[in-house]
Motif scaffolding. Structure first.
Motif, PDB file in Angstrom:
ATOM      1  N   ASP C  10       0.814  -1.225   0.000  1.00 28.33           N
ATOM      2  CA  ASP C  10       0.000   0.000   0.000  1.00 28.33           C
ATOM      3  C   ASP C  10       0.843   1.268   0.000  1.00 28.33           C
ATOM      4  O   ASP C  10       0.312   2.360   0.236  1.00 28.33           O
ATOM      5  N   ARG C  11       2.126   1.138  -0.281  1.00 27.47           N
ATOM      6  CA  ARG C  11       2.971   2.327  -0.181  1.00 27.47           C
ATOM      7  C   ARG C  11       2.464   3.451  -1.086  1.00 27.47           C
ATOM      8  O   ARG C  11       1.996   3.204  -2.196  1.00 27.47           O
ATOM      9  N   LEU C  12       2.547   4.657  -0.571  1.00 23.44           N
ATOM     10  CA  LEU C  12       2.146   5.899  -1.245  1.00 23.44           C
ATOM     11  C   LEU C  12       0.639   6.095  -1.338  1.00 23.44           C
ATOM     12  O   LEU C  12       0.184   7.137  -1.827  1.00 23.44           O
ATOM     13  N   PHE C  13      -0.140   5.131  -0.855  1.00 22.30           N
ATOM     14  CA  PHE C  13      -1.594   5.334  -0.855  1.00 22.30           C
ATOM     15  C   PHE C  13      -2.000   6.096   0.405  1.00 22.30           C
ATOM     16  O   PHE C  13      -1.379   5.940   1.447  1.00 22.30           O
ATOM     17  N   PRO C  14      -3.058   6.892   0.313  1.00 20.99           N
ATOM     18  CA  PRO C  14      -3.518   7.624   1.503  1.00 20.99           C
ATOM     19  C   PRO C  14      -3.900   6.652   2.613  1.00 20.99           C
ATOM     20  O   PRO C  14      -4.382   5.546   2.339  1.00 20.99           O
ATOM     21  N   ALA C  15      -3.722   7.086   3.846  1.00 18.41           N
ATOM     22  CA  ALA C  15      -4.007   6.196   4.978  1.00 18.41           C
ATOM     23  C   ALA C  15      -5.503   5.991   5.193  1.00 18.41           C
ATOM     24  O   ALA C  15      -5.918   4.940   5.670  1.00 18.41           O
ATOM     25  N   ARG C  20      -7.972   4.523   0.517  1.00 21.04           N
ATOM     26  CA  ARG C  20      -6.950   3.516   0.240  1.00 21.04           C
ATOM     27  C   ARG C  20      -7.532   2.332  -0.520  1.00 21.04           C
ATOM     28  O   ARG C  20      -6.899   1.818  -1.461  1.00 21.04           O
TER      29      ARG C  20
END
Lengths: 471, 471, 471
Positions: C10-15, C20
């Motif tokens: 999930d890197r760089l995706f909004p939390a 997400r």
């Protein structure tokens, strides 16, 4: 409709719960670190003589240009706020009346950093439990006035209570540094150092420049009739400042312009400056060359340079005439650093013994010029968001725009840059929270590991300032 | 693959659930407030004669430069969109063909505010329940055409249905304001006021300037052969405009430059301007001095000034030659206000009787100059994000960059600034939602109390516009 | 305290979890699309001769100015990093020593895109499972060195493994394009095309310009003594480049300035340029006019133009003297396009046969000039965020500032623009993730339907680059 005044423990953290949890954990690790305040404008006399502050208005309103400029912008006369005049003609003298006027307009600060700082001062420093509004103005006034009469609110006691490890003031080369001497000789364990701000003797457009130059020669014990003597006077005063704890110089120029003139050219220019007055172009050239001389001296004596350019000072002639300088009428102008700094950098930019810390009020410059410059030149570092940008959104934009190109380690932690002594912990608190919020987002987006974020939070709150400023 | 067209009740609110809940609650308090539209370009003839709109293309495509510039940028000729020509040579005359071409390219608007506004018009104004795409072009055309033929879609009915409390149009001093007179005399209860836009007689570079000046003297009943007479003509026309409800003037200058010439200098310059033509520098000087004269008149007659600078008009000579001005070829240039406004501010900046509302298309200026200026000068206020920035992201950046320094109360609420009448509620809806979203974040991050946010949401949606524009 | 090296899915995706989830779904649809790399600086000799890369330092550090500029900014000498010198004097020759020095400073890259790219290379390309730090420097060195000795790490094998569909290199008109011929004749199925970068023969300030012109005439088989011959030489070389697969030209000018001189004026200017040297103003005028000539040729031969303006090259004279050009000392300057491009656009801006792709390093220009320009002129498109802005925050700001005015379809997908071959998939991965994150926010805020977002994610990752670059 009086509301309770509560500083929420999660204030300034992102609402998203995973990110907020990370921010909380990061903040817990830095919340109680000592305060390192490497650049500011507190009065050393406070710490030298440890006298009580006069009254709530004199402490929190009359000297705070963030506060009175906002009221002024909405039509409140500066006279009614007790701002002192240049000619000594009287303005409002009743501090309670000033305070009530302030309370009447406190809603103007919604969404501003002043509101965050002031609420911290009210709640944390003074323990007040209701919000400031017209109905609570007198309650506030009385509570603050009573506190100021106690030993606990003397400057040294506050310094200690605030957990300050070291604080820098800023003085002109013409200042004899007597207050700093008194502090050192008092045996008090607080660390109050000065910083060398030579604008009054380096800027031919400074008020009273010719007189300043004469006094400069006298206090330095040098004959400033020649450029060589003028440089020796700087070296002499810098040595004196270093002996008073100074580790830095500070330069508040209209632009970041630098120059590197030949010896013959600068001597001829100095002669014209000394004979004075010179026009704006020669004044700029002189200031620009002197920045390069300051860089040379910094390499020799180890003092860190700070450059705060890009301000149109005293833009409002009516306010200047009646109330003088620094009255909220200073305005930013567009910034340019890449061409402006080249002469200085050509000479000293590759020398790691030099640290030149850059500030700006033109945010477009963060990503366009400052981060690319600091990500290359060993001598350059990025100062924190300055003045109008010393704010939650300003800090967020700074990290978002500078970090990817300059990294974290070319930044230098936080400066509170204030004369509002009671707000210092609040300002560091905002900076620590916003840095933790930024780091938490990087962790939540899997761009940084949590242990790295903890290390960085500590660096941004404490280590980088100590290292960059050699404190 | 026809999709339902749904306007989600949470559109434009942040996804994070706590923040969204706050935004929803704030929005519920302002959603149904009347619309105050203090600056725009609707045609007063619509309200005077209340005739039906011609057809879907003539209403929604042909006059909307946001729409046809996007299609043009992707290679659709303006001729095919029915844009009328300067020489009257024919362009596409079949509104259904224009509408189909538009539907073919509707995907181009994904991510743009035009898409938000148009979908609102389709769903809310016309009650259409499927999205616009090639397959639904005719369905759309027929539904809209049928609606336009009904009484409910006459201008006055729409004005009432949209909940408009007051709307300002913009006219040249050469306009006799007959439409406004017809409206007033009609007994209709709608409030349609004019605004004084003197560019055609104040800008020596305006098309037909010499002729405009002659007509200006004639309509004002003044001899404009002297500068004194020219000023009286302005005063006369301003009084006439005020009688037609005007509370504001508007100035669309290439830059924010102002000047404050001596009487002798401006009289000499006016003589050259009158003899005409003058070069660009003298034209700029004349415009700049006249802004200062307008400020003086505003202090006298109470009209609010609006300054919309920084546009390079009619950048595309081929489009200008064939289709004329205002055809999507106007482009922003870099902004500067601190130095540019100084002459005017030196004269009138401290006078709270003056309100000068500033707009920009150069967003860097929000935090660098506009917020610092408006946070100091009593005469200055910040207009809402303008033109290309009248958009969700543009509004978010405006609040994020301006609020911390200028606060909320130095801003003036929303302007729809449009001639696209049907989109007016959609535009106010976007502004109210984005302001609520911004306030909700401040509340969720514990930077503002919820009751304060409710008060601010109301102020931003309604009160500030009424107050700033004296409506 | 060695940590596992994990690339989080999930890197760089909004939390925020709803956003997400949407980002994940969008990314799943584009993650495995082939890579289209329409602009970059890989060496065609790699693909022509398919030789192994030398060693870890020579592959990943010595040629990467993002990497060594950061270390240099923190006081690490370029000599110690093995950067080759202009005069051939030796620098560090031990690649393991260079690697260890790099590992010692790897923390400097926290928060930078280099860190994201490098971690991808370590984890995905080399399968390393612990993070890089001083303690793991040798483990890294050995693992990478061992891999480079295998067939799987030859350039063609990597090209195939990376799923590259087509990659463009960039060559001077003086390049005989032998490597590209070797590739074509080899029967290998990889598609490596060139791009025409005429700066060395179009910029009178280019190093060796006079000699370049002579060689240009020779390689083109034209007499460049006249301007007509010089233009024919361009036409000839462009045809040669097109035969080697080129579909684009590229122009790296100090500014976006263009000119459209009369034939007599350009012939006279060319004569002075040919006689050389000319001053900066004439050099700028020549470059500016030649951009317009290039646009004319592009309309004739179909090649897409790219303009990369606004860089102050080789700002650091000490670094230039010892190490030469392109050593991390190139710095952005303020951008201006509206006035600069007008002469070229007046001639060709309305011709949809021309595609001119614009890049900037001054982000304020995105919303102020570039998006408004690209949202009007059929000939203009927006290049992706460039150089220092090829980063998560840079990409986010680009979409936030450009989309509302220019839409998505006036942008052209991603350029990796790199000579760091192994990082190419990582760079496209970052771009795809950030575009999905942006689209996911629009969907989560109900500004875009999910099916539209899927279509757009595909367009941004693949279709738009193929279309804009005619690949």
């Amino acid at each position: 409709m009086t509301r309770p005044l509560v500083l929420h423990p999660d204030r300034l953290f992102p609402a998203e719960s995973r990110t907020r949890d990370i921010a909380r954990a990061l903040h817990a690790g830095v919340r109680d670190l000592p305060i390192v305040s490497p650049h500011g404008h507190t009065d050393p006399a406070w710490f030298a003589y440890d006298q009580p502050f006069a009254d709530p208005a004199a402490l929190l309103i009359v000297p705070d240009h963030y506060v009175f400029r906002m009221l002024y912008s909405q039509g409140v006369p500066l006279d009614a706020l007790g701002v002192p005049t240049e000619d000594g003609s009287p303005t409002e003298a009743d501090p309670r009346a000033i305070w009530r006027l302030f309370a009447d307009h406190y809603h103007l600060f919604r969404g501003t950093p002043s509101r965050l700082w002031l609420d911290w001062v009210f709640a944390e420093a003074f323990g007040i439990e209701v919000t400031l509004e017209p109905a609570t103005a007198d309650l506030y006034y009385d509570r603050i006035a009573a506190a100021l009469a106690t030993e606990a609110f003397r400057p040294r006691a506050l310094y200690e209570r605030f957990g300050i490890e070291v604080i820098a003031t800023t003085e002109s080369p013409l200042d004899p540094l007597d207050h700093h001497r008194v502090i050192r000789e008092s045996g008090w364990r607080g660390k109050v150092v000065t910083a060398y701000r030579p604008d009054p003797v380096m800027d031919p457009e400074a008020p009273g420049f010719a007189d300043n130059l004469r006094r400069f020669g006298a206090i330095a014990g040098e004959d400033i009739a020649t450029f060589a003597g003028y440089l020796r006077a700087h070296e002499n005063r810098r040595a004196h400042f270093r002996a008073a704890g100074a580790t830095s110089t500070d330069h508040g120029h209209p632009s970041a312009f630098t120059a590197d003139l030949s010896r013959a050219d600068i001597e001829a220019l100095y002669a014209r400056v000394l004979a004075g007055p010179v026009g704006p172009a020669e004044a700029e050239l002189f200031r620009g060359h002197m920045l390069t001389e300051m860089a040379r001296m910094s390499i020799e004596d180890g003092m860190v340079m700070q450059l705060h350019p890009g301000v149109y000072r005293s833009h409002n002639p009516a306010v200047l005439a009646r109330f003088g300088r620094d009255k909220g009428a200073d305005l930013p102008v567009a910034g340019e650093f890449v061409r402006a700094l080249k002469p200085l950098l050509d000479r000293f930019g590759n020398d790691p013994r030099l640290t030149l810390i850059l500030f700006t009020l033109d945010e477009d410059v963060y990503s366009r010029e400052l981060a690319p410059l600091a990500g290359h030149y060993p001598a350059l570092r990025l100062g924190p968001p300055w003045w109008f940008h010393d704010s939650p959104e300003g800090m967020r934009r700074f990290r978002e725009r500078a970090t990817e190109t300059a990294g974290f380690y070319n930044s230098v932690g936080f400066n509170d840059d204030t004369r509002a002594f009671l707000s210092i912990p609040a300002r560091h608190d905002v900076a620590r929270r916003m840095d933790c919020a930024f780091l938490a987002r990087l962790v939540a987006e899997h761009r940084l590991e949590e242990d790295e974020a903890h290390e960085l939070a500590h660096a941004l709150a404490y280590d980088l300032a100590k290292k960059a400023y050699k404190l």
